[in-house]
Design a protein around this motif. Sequence first.
Motif, PDB file in Angstrom:
ATOM      1  N   UNK B  81       0.808  -1.204   0.000  1.00  0.00           N
ATOM      2  CA  UNK B  81       0.000   0.000   0.000  1.00  0.00           C
ATOM      3  C   UNK B  81       0.850   1.266   0.000  1.00  0.00           C
ATOM      4  N   UNK B  82       0.329   2.279  -0.672  1.00  0.00           N
ATOM      5  CA  UNK B  82       0.917   3.607  -0.683  1.00  0.00           C
ATOM      6  C   UNK B  82       0.010   4.562   0.088  1.00  0.00           C
ATOM      7  N   UNK B  83       0.565   5.679   0.525  1.00  0.00           N
ATOM      8  CA  UNK B  83      -0.252   6.683   1.207  1.00  0.00           C
ATOM      9  C   UNK B  83      -1.417   7.126   0.322  1.00  0.00           C
ATOM     10  N   UNK B  84      -1.164   7.226  -0.971  1.00  0.00           N
ATOM     11  CA  UNK B  84      -2.174   7.704  -1.914  1.00  0.00           C
ATOM     12  C   UNK B  84      -3.310   6.709  -2.128  1.00  0.00           C
ATOM     13  N   UNK B  85      -3.193   5.506  -1.566  1.00  0.00           N
ATOM     14  CA  UNK B  85      -4.275   4.532  -1.687  1.00  0.00           C
ATOM     15  C   UNK B  85      -5.395   4.785  -0.679  1.00  0.00           C
ATOM     16  N   UNK B  86      -5.180   5.690   0.241  1.00  0.00           N
ATOM     17  CA  UNK B  86      -6.234   6.023   1.199  1.00  0.00           C
ATOM     18  C   UNK B  86      -7.470   6.537   0.470  1.00  0.00           C
ATOM     19  N   UNK B  87      -8.636   6.163   0.992  1.00  0.00           N
ATOM     20  CA  UNK B  87      -9.876   6.619   0.377  1.00  0.00           C
ATOM     21  C   UNK B  87     -11.034   5.736   0.784  1.00  0.00           C
ATOM     22  N   UNK B  88     -12.140   5.999   0.139  1.00  0.00           N
ATOM     23  CA  UNK B  88     -13.360   5.238   0.388  1.00  0.00           C
ATOM     24  C   UNK B  88     -13.592   4.369  -0.842  1.00  0.00           C
ATOM     25  N   UNK B  89     -13.619   3.062  -0.638  1.00  0.00           N
ATOM     26  CA  UNK B  89     -13.723   2.119  -1.751  1.00  0.00           C
ATOM     27  C   UNK B  89     -15.130   1.552  -1.812  1.00  0.00           C
ATOM     28  N   UNK B  90     -15.701   1.680  -2.973  1.00  0.00           N
ATOM     29  CA  UNK B  90     -17.083   1.255  -3.171  1.00  0.00           C
ATOM     30  C   UNK B  90     -17.152   0.176  -4.237  1.00  0.00           C
ATOM     31  N   UNK B  91     -17.902  -0.844  -3.940  1.00  0.00           N
ATOM     32  CA  UNK B  91     -18.195  -1.911  -4.891  1.00  0.00           C
ATOM     33  C   UNK B  91     -19.613  -1.704  -5.406  1.00  0.00           C
ATOM     34  N   UNK B  92     -19.850  -2.036  -6.646  1.00  0.00           N
ATOM     35  CA  UNK B  92     -21.187  -1.905  -7.223  1.00  0.00           C
ATOM     36  C   UNK B  92     -21.472  -3.089  -8.129  1.00  0.00           C
ATOM     37  N   UNK B  93     -22.747  -3.363  -8.329  1.00  0.00           N
ATOM     38  CA  UNK B  93     -23.144  -4.417  -9.247  1.00  0.00           C
ATOM     39  C   UNK B  93     -24.227  -3.906 -10.171  1.00  0.00           C
ATOM     40  N   UNK B  94     -24.353  -4.569 -11.305  1.00  0.00           N
ATOM     41  CA  UNK B  94     -25.461  -4.296 -12.208  1.00  0.00           C
ATOM     42  C   UNK B  94     -25.768  -5.572 -12.985  1.00  0.00           C
ATOM     43  N   UNK B  95     -27.030  -5.705 -13.356  1.00  0.00           N
ATOM     44  CA  UNK B  95     -27.425  -6.754 -14.286  1.00  0.00           C
ATOM     45  C   UNK B  95     -27.848  -6.092 -15.588  1.00  0.00           C
ATOM     46  N   UNK B  96     -28.867  -5.251 -15.505  1.00  0.00           N
ATOM     47  CA  UNK B  96     -29.158  -4.376 -16.626  1.00  0.00           C
ATOM     48  C   UNK B  96     -27.925  -3.510 -16.815  1.00  0.00           C
ATOM     49  N   UNK B  97     -27.527  -3.287 -18.016  1.00  0.00           N
ATOM     50  CA  UNK B  97     -26.209  -2.715 -18.279  1.00  0.00           C
ATOM     51  C   UNK B  97     -25.950  -1.419 -17.551  1.00  0.00           C
ATOM     52  N   UNK B  98     -26.955  -0.606 -17.315  1.00  0.00           N
ATOM     53  CA  UNK B  98     -26.656   0.743 -16.887  1.00  0.00           C
ATOM     54  C   UNK B  98     -26.868   1.016 -15.408  1.00  0.00           C
ATOM     55  N   UNK B  99     -27.891   0.473 -14.792  1.00  0.00           N
ATOM     56  CA  UNK B  99     -28.190   0.838 -13.417  1.00  0.00           C
ATOM     57  C   UNK B  99     -27.268   0.081 -12.479  1.00  0.00           C
ATOM     58  N   UNK B 100     -26.448   0.820 -11.755  1.00  0.00           N
ATOM     59  CA  UNK B 100     -25.530   0.200 -10.810  1.00  0.00           C
ATOM     60  C   UNK B 100     -26.011   0.440  -9.385  1.00  0.00           C
ATOM     61  N   UNK B 101     -25.828  -0.583  -8.562  1.00  0.00           N
ATOM     62  CA  UNK B 101     -26.228  -0.517  -7.158  1.00  0.00           C
ATOM     63  C   UNK B 101     -24.980  -0.697  -6.302  1.00  0.00           C
ATOM     64  N   UNK B 102     -24.842   0.165  -5.310  1.00  0.00           N
ATOM     65  CA  UNK B 102     -23.596   0.271  -4.570  1.00  0.00           C
ATOM     66  C   UNK B 102     -23.658  -0.394  -3.201  1.00  0.00           C
ATOM     67  N   UNK B 103     -22.511  -0.891  -2.786  1.00  0.00           N
ATOM     68  CA  UNK B 103     -22.356  -1.421  -1.449  1.00  0.00           C
ATOM     69  C   UNK B 103     -22.121  -0.316  -0.441  1.00  0.00           C
ATOM     70  N   UNK B 104     -21.956  -0.686   0.837  1.00  0.00           N
ATOM     71  CA  UNK B 104     -21.804   0.300   1.906  1.00  0.00           C
ATOM     72  C   UNK B 104     -20.426   0.954   1.958  1.00  0.00           C
ATOM     73  N   UNK B 105     -19.444   0.364   1.275  1.00  0.00           N
ATOM     74  CA  UNK B 105     -18.120   0.980   1.215  1.00  0.00           C
ATOM     75  C   UNK B 105     -17.173   0.513   2.298  1.00  0.00           C
ATOM     76  N   UNK B 106     -15.876   0.683   2.007  1.00  0.00           N
ATOM     77  CA  UNK B 106     -14.802   0.437   2.970  1.00  0.00           C
ATOM     78  C   UNK B 106     -13.937   1.687   3.052  1.00  0.00           C
ATOM     79  N   UNK B 107     -13.779   2.183   4.259  1.00  0.00           N
ATOM     80  CA  UNK B 107     -12.914   3.349   4.484  1.00  0.00           C
ATOM     81  C   UNK B 107     -11.516   2.837   4.760  1.00  0.00           C
ATOM     82  N   UNK B 108     -10.556   3.188   3.884  1.00  0.00           N
ATOM     83  CA  UNK B 108      -9.171   2.745   4.045  1.00  0.00           C
ATOM     84  C   UNK B 108      -8.298   3.945   4.370  1.00  0.00           C
ATOM     85  N   UNK B 109      -7.547   3.816   5.448  1.00  0.00           N
ATOM     86  CA  UNK B 109      -6.578   4.844   5.820  1.00  0.00           C
ATOM     87  C   UNK B 109      -5.202   4.204   5.860  1.00  0.00           C
TER      88      UNK B 109
END
Lengths: 112, 111
Positions: B81-109
């Motif tokens: 890991x680098x310092x610049x990797x800090x952030x909020x990481x979000x995962x998303x899924x879609x079945x229909x090509x366009x509408x994406x639904x997001x997870x709750x996220x992981x806060x990485x410091x």
Amino acid sequence: AQSVTQLDSHVSVSEGTPVLLRCNYSSSYSPSLFWYVQHPNKGLQLLLKYTSAATLVKGINGFEAEFKKSETSFHLTKPSAHMSDAAEYFCVVSLQGGKLIFGQGTELSVKP
Amino acid sequence: SQTIHQWPATLVQPVGSPLSLECTVEGTSNPNLYWYRQAAGRGLQLLFYSVGIGQISSEVPQNLSASRPQDRQFILSSKKLLLSDSGFYLCAWSVIKETQYFGPGTRLLVL
């Protein structure tokens, strides 16, 4: 090229007053457009989407948005703000391959 | 109904340590899966997306990698890991090509 611009980085309203969050898009074809909301330290929740059906789109929590092709706009509105509406709002345009382009976000503050 | 999970919710890691963030989706088959990063005060940047098991597309060159060992599992990794990797990481899924639904996220410091 497709792009999306949220015209205000921060909007502050009083509880019970109307909300207007502005979004302009650029697209070489008829786009799909979305508004997502993000509360602090939470994931993004879909508020509403436009996919070339009715130009006035109703979403959750009393929000709605109107697609105006002539103005290339997709502004988000709500008649009466609640304290719980305080959050970050993202306007999003979809590319034909399914990828999303996000605006920079508008932070909405609601004063009591 | 479909649900998406991410863990851990919060992570503090030293520079140079490895990383593994996991995302799983329930209630759907063969979803498209996405990893985004949200730096403080900024919009979302797409890092990786996957249309099937073992199929990963990278959007930006970086210190991170992704894998999809199972249909509904998406993993984000780093060897150092680098310092610049800090952030909020979000995962998303879609079945229909366009509408994406997001997870709750992981806060990485990264410190």
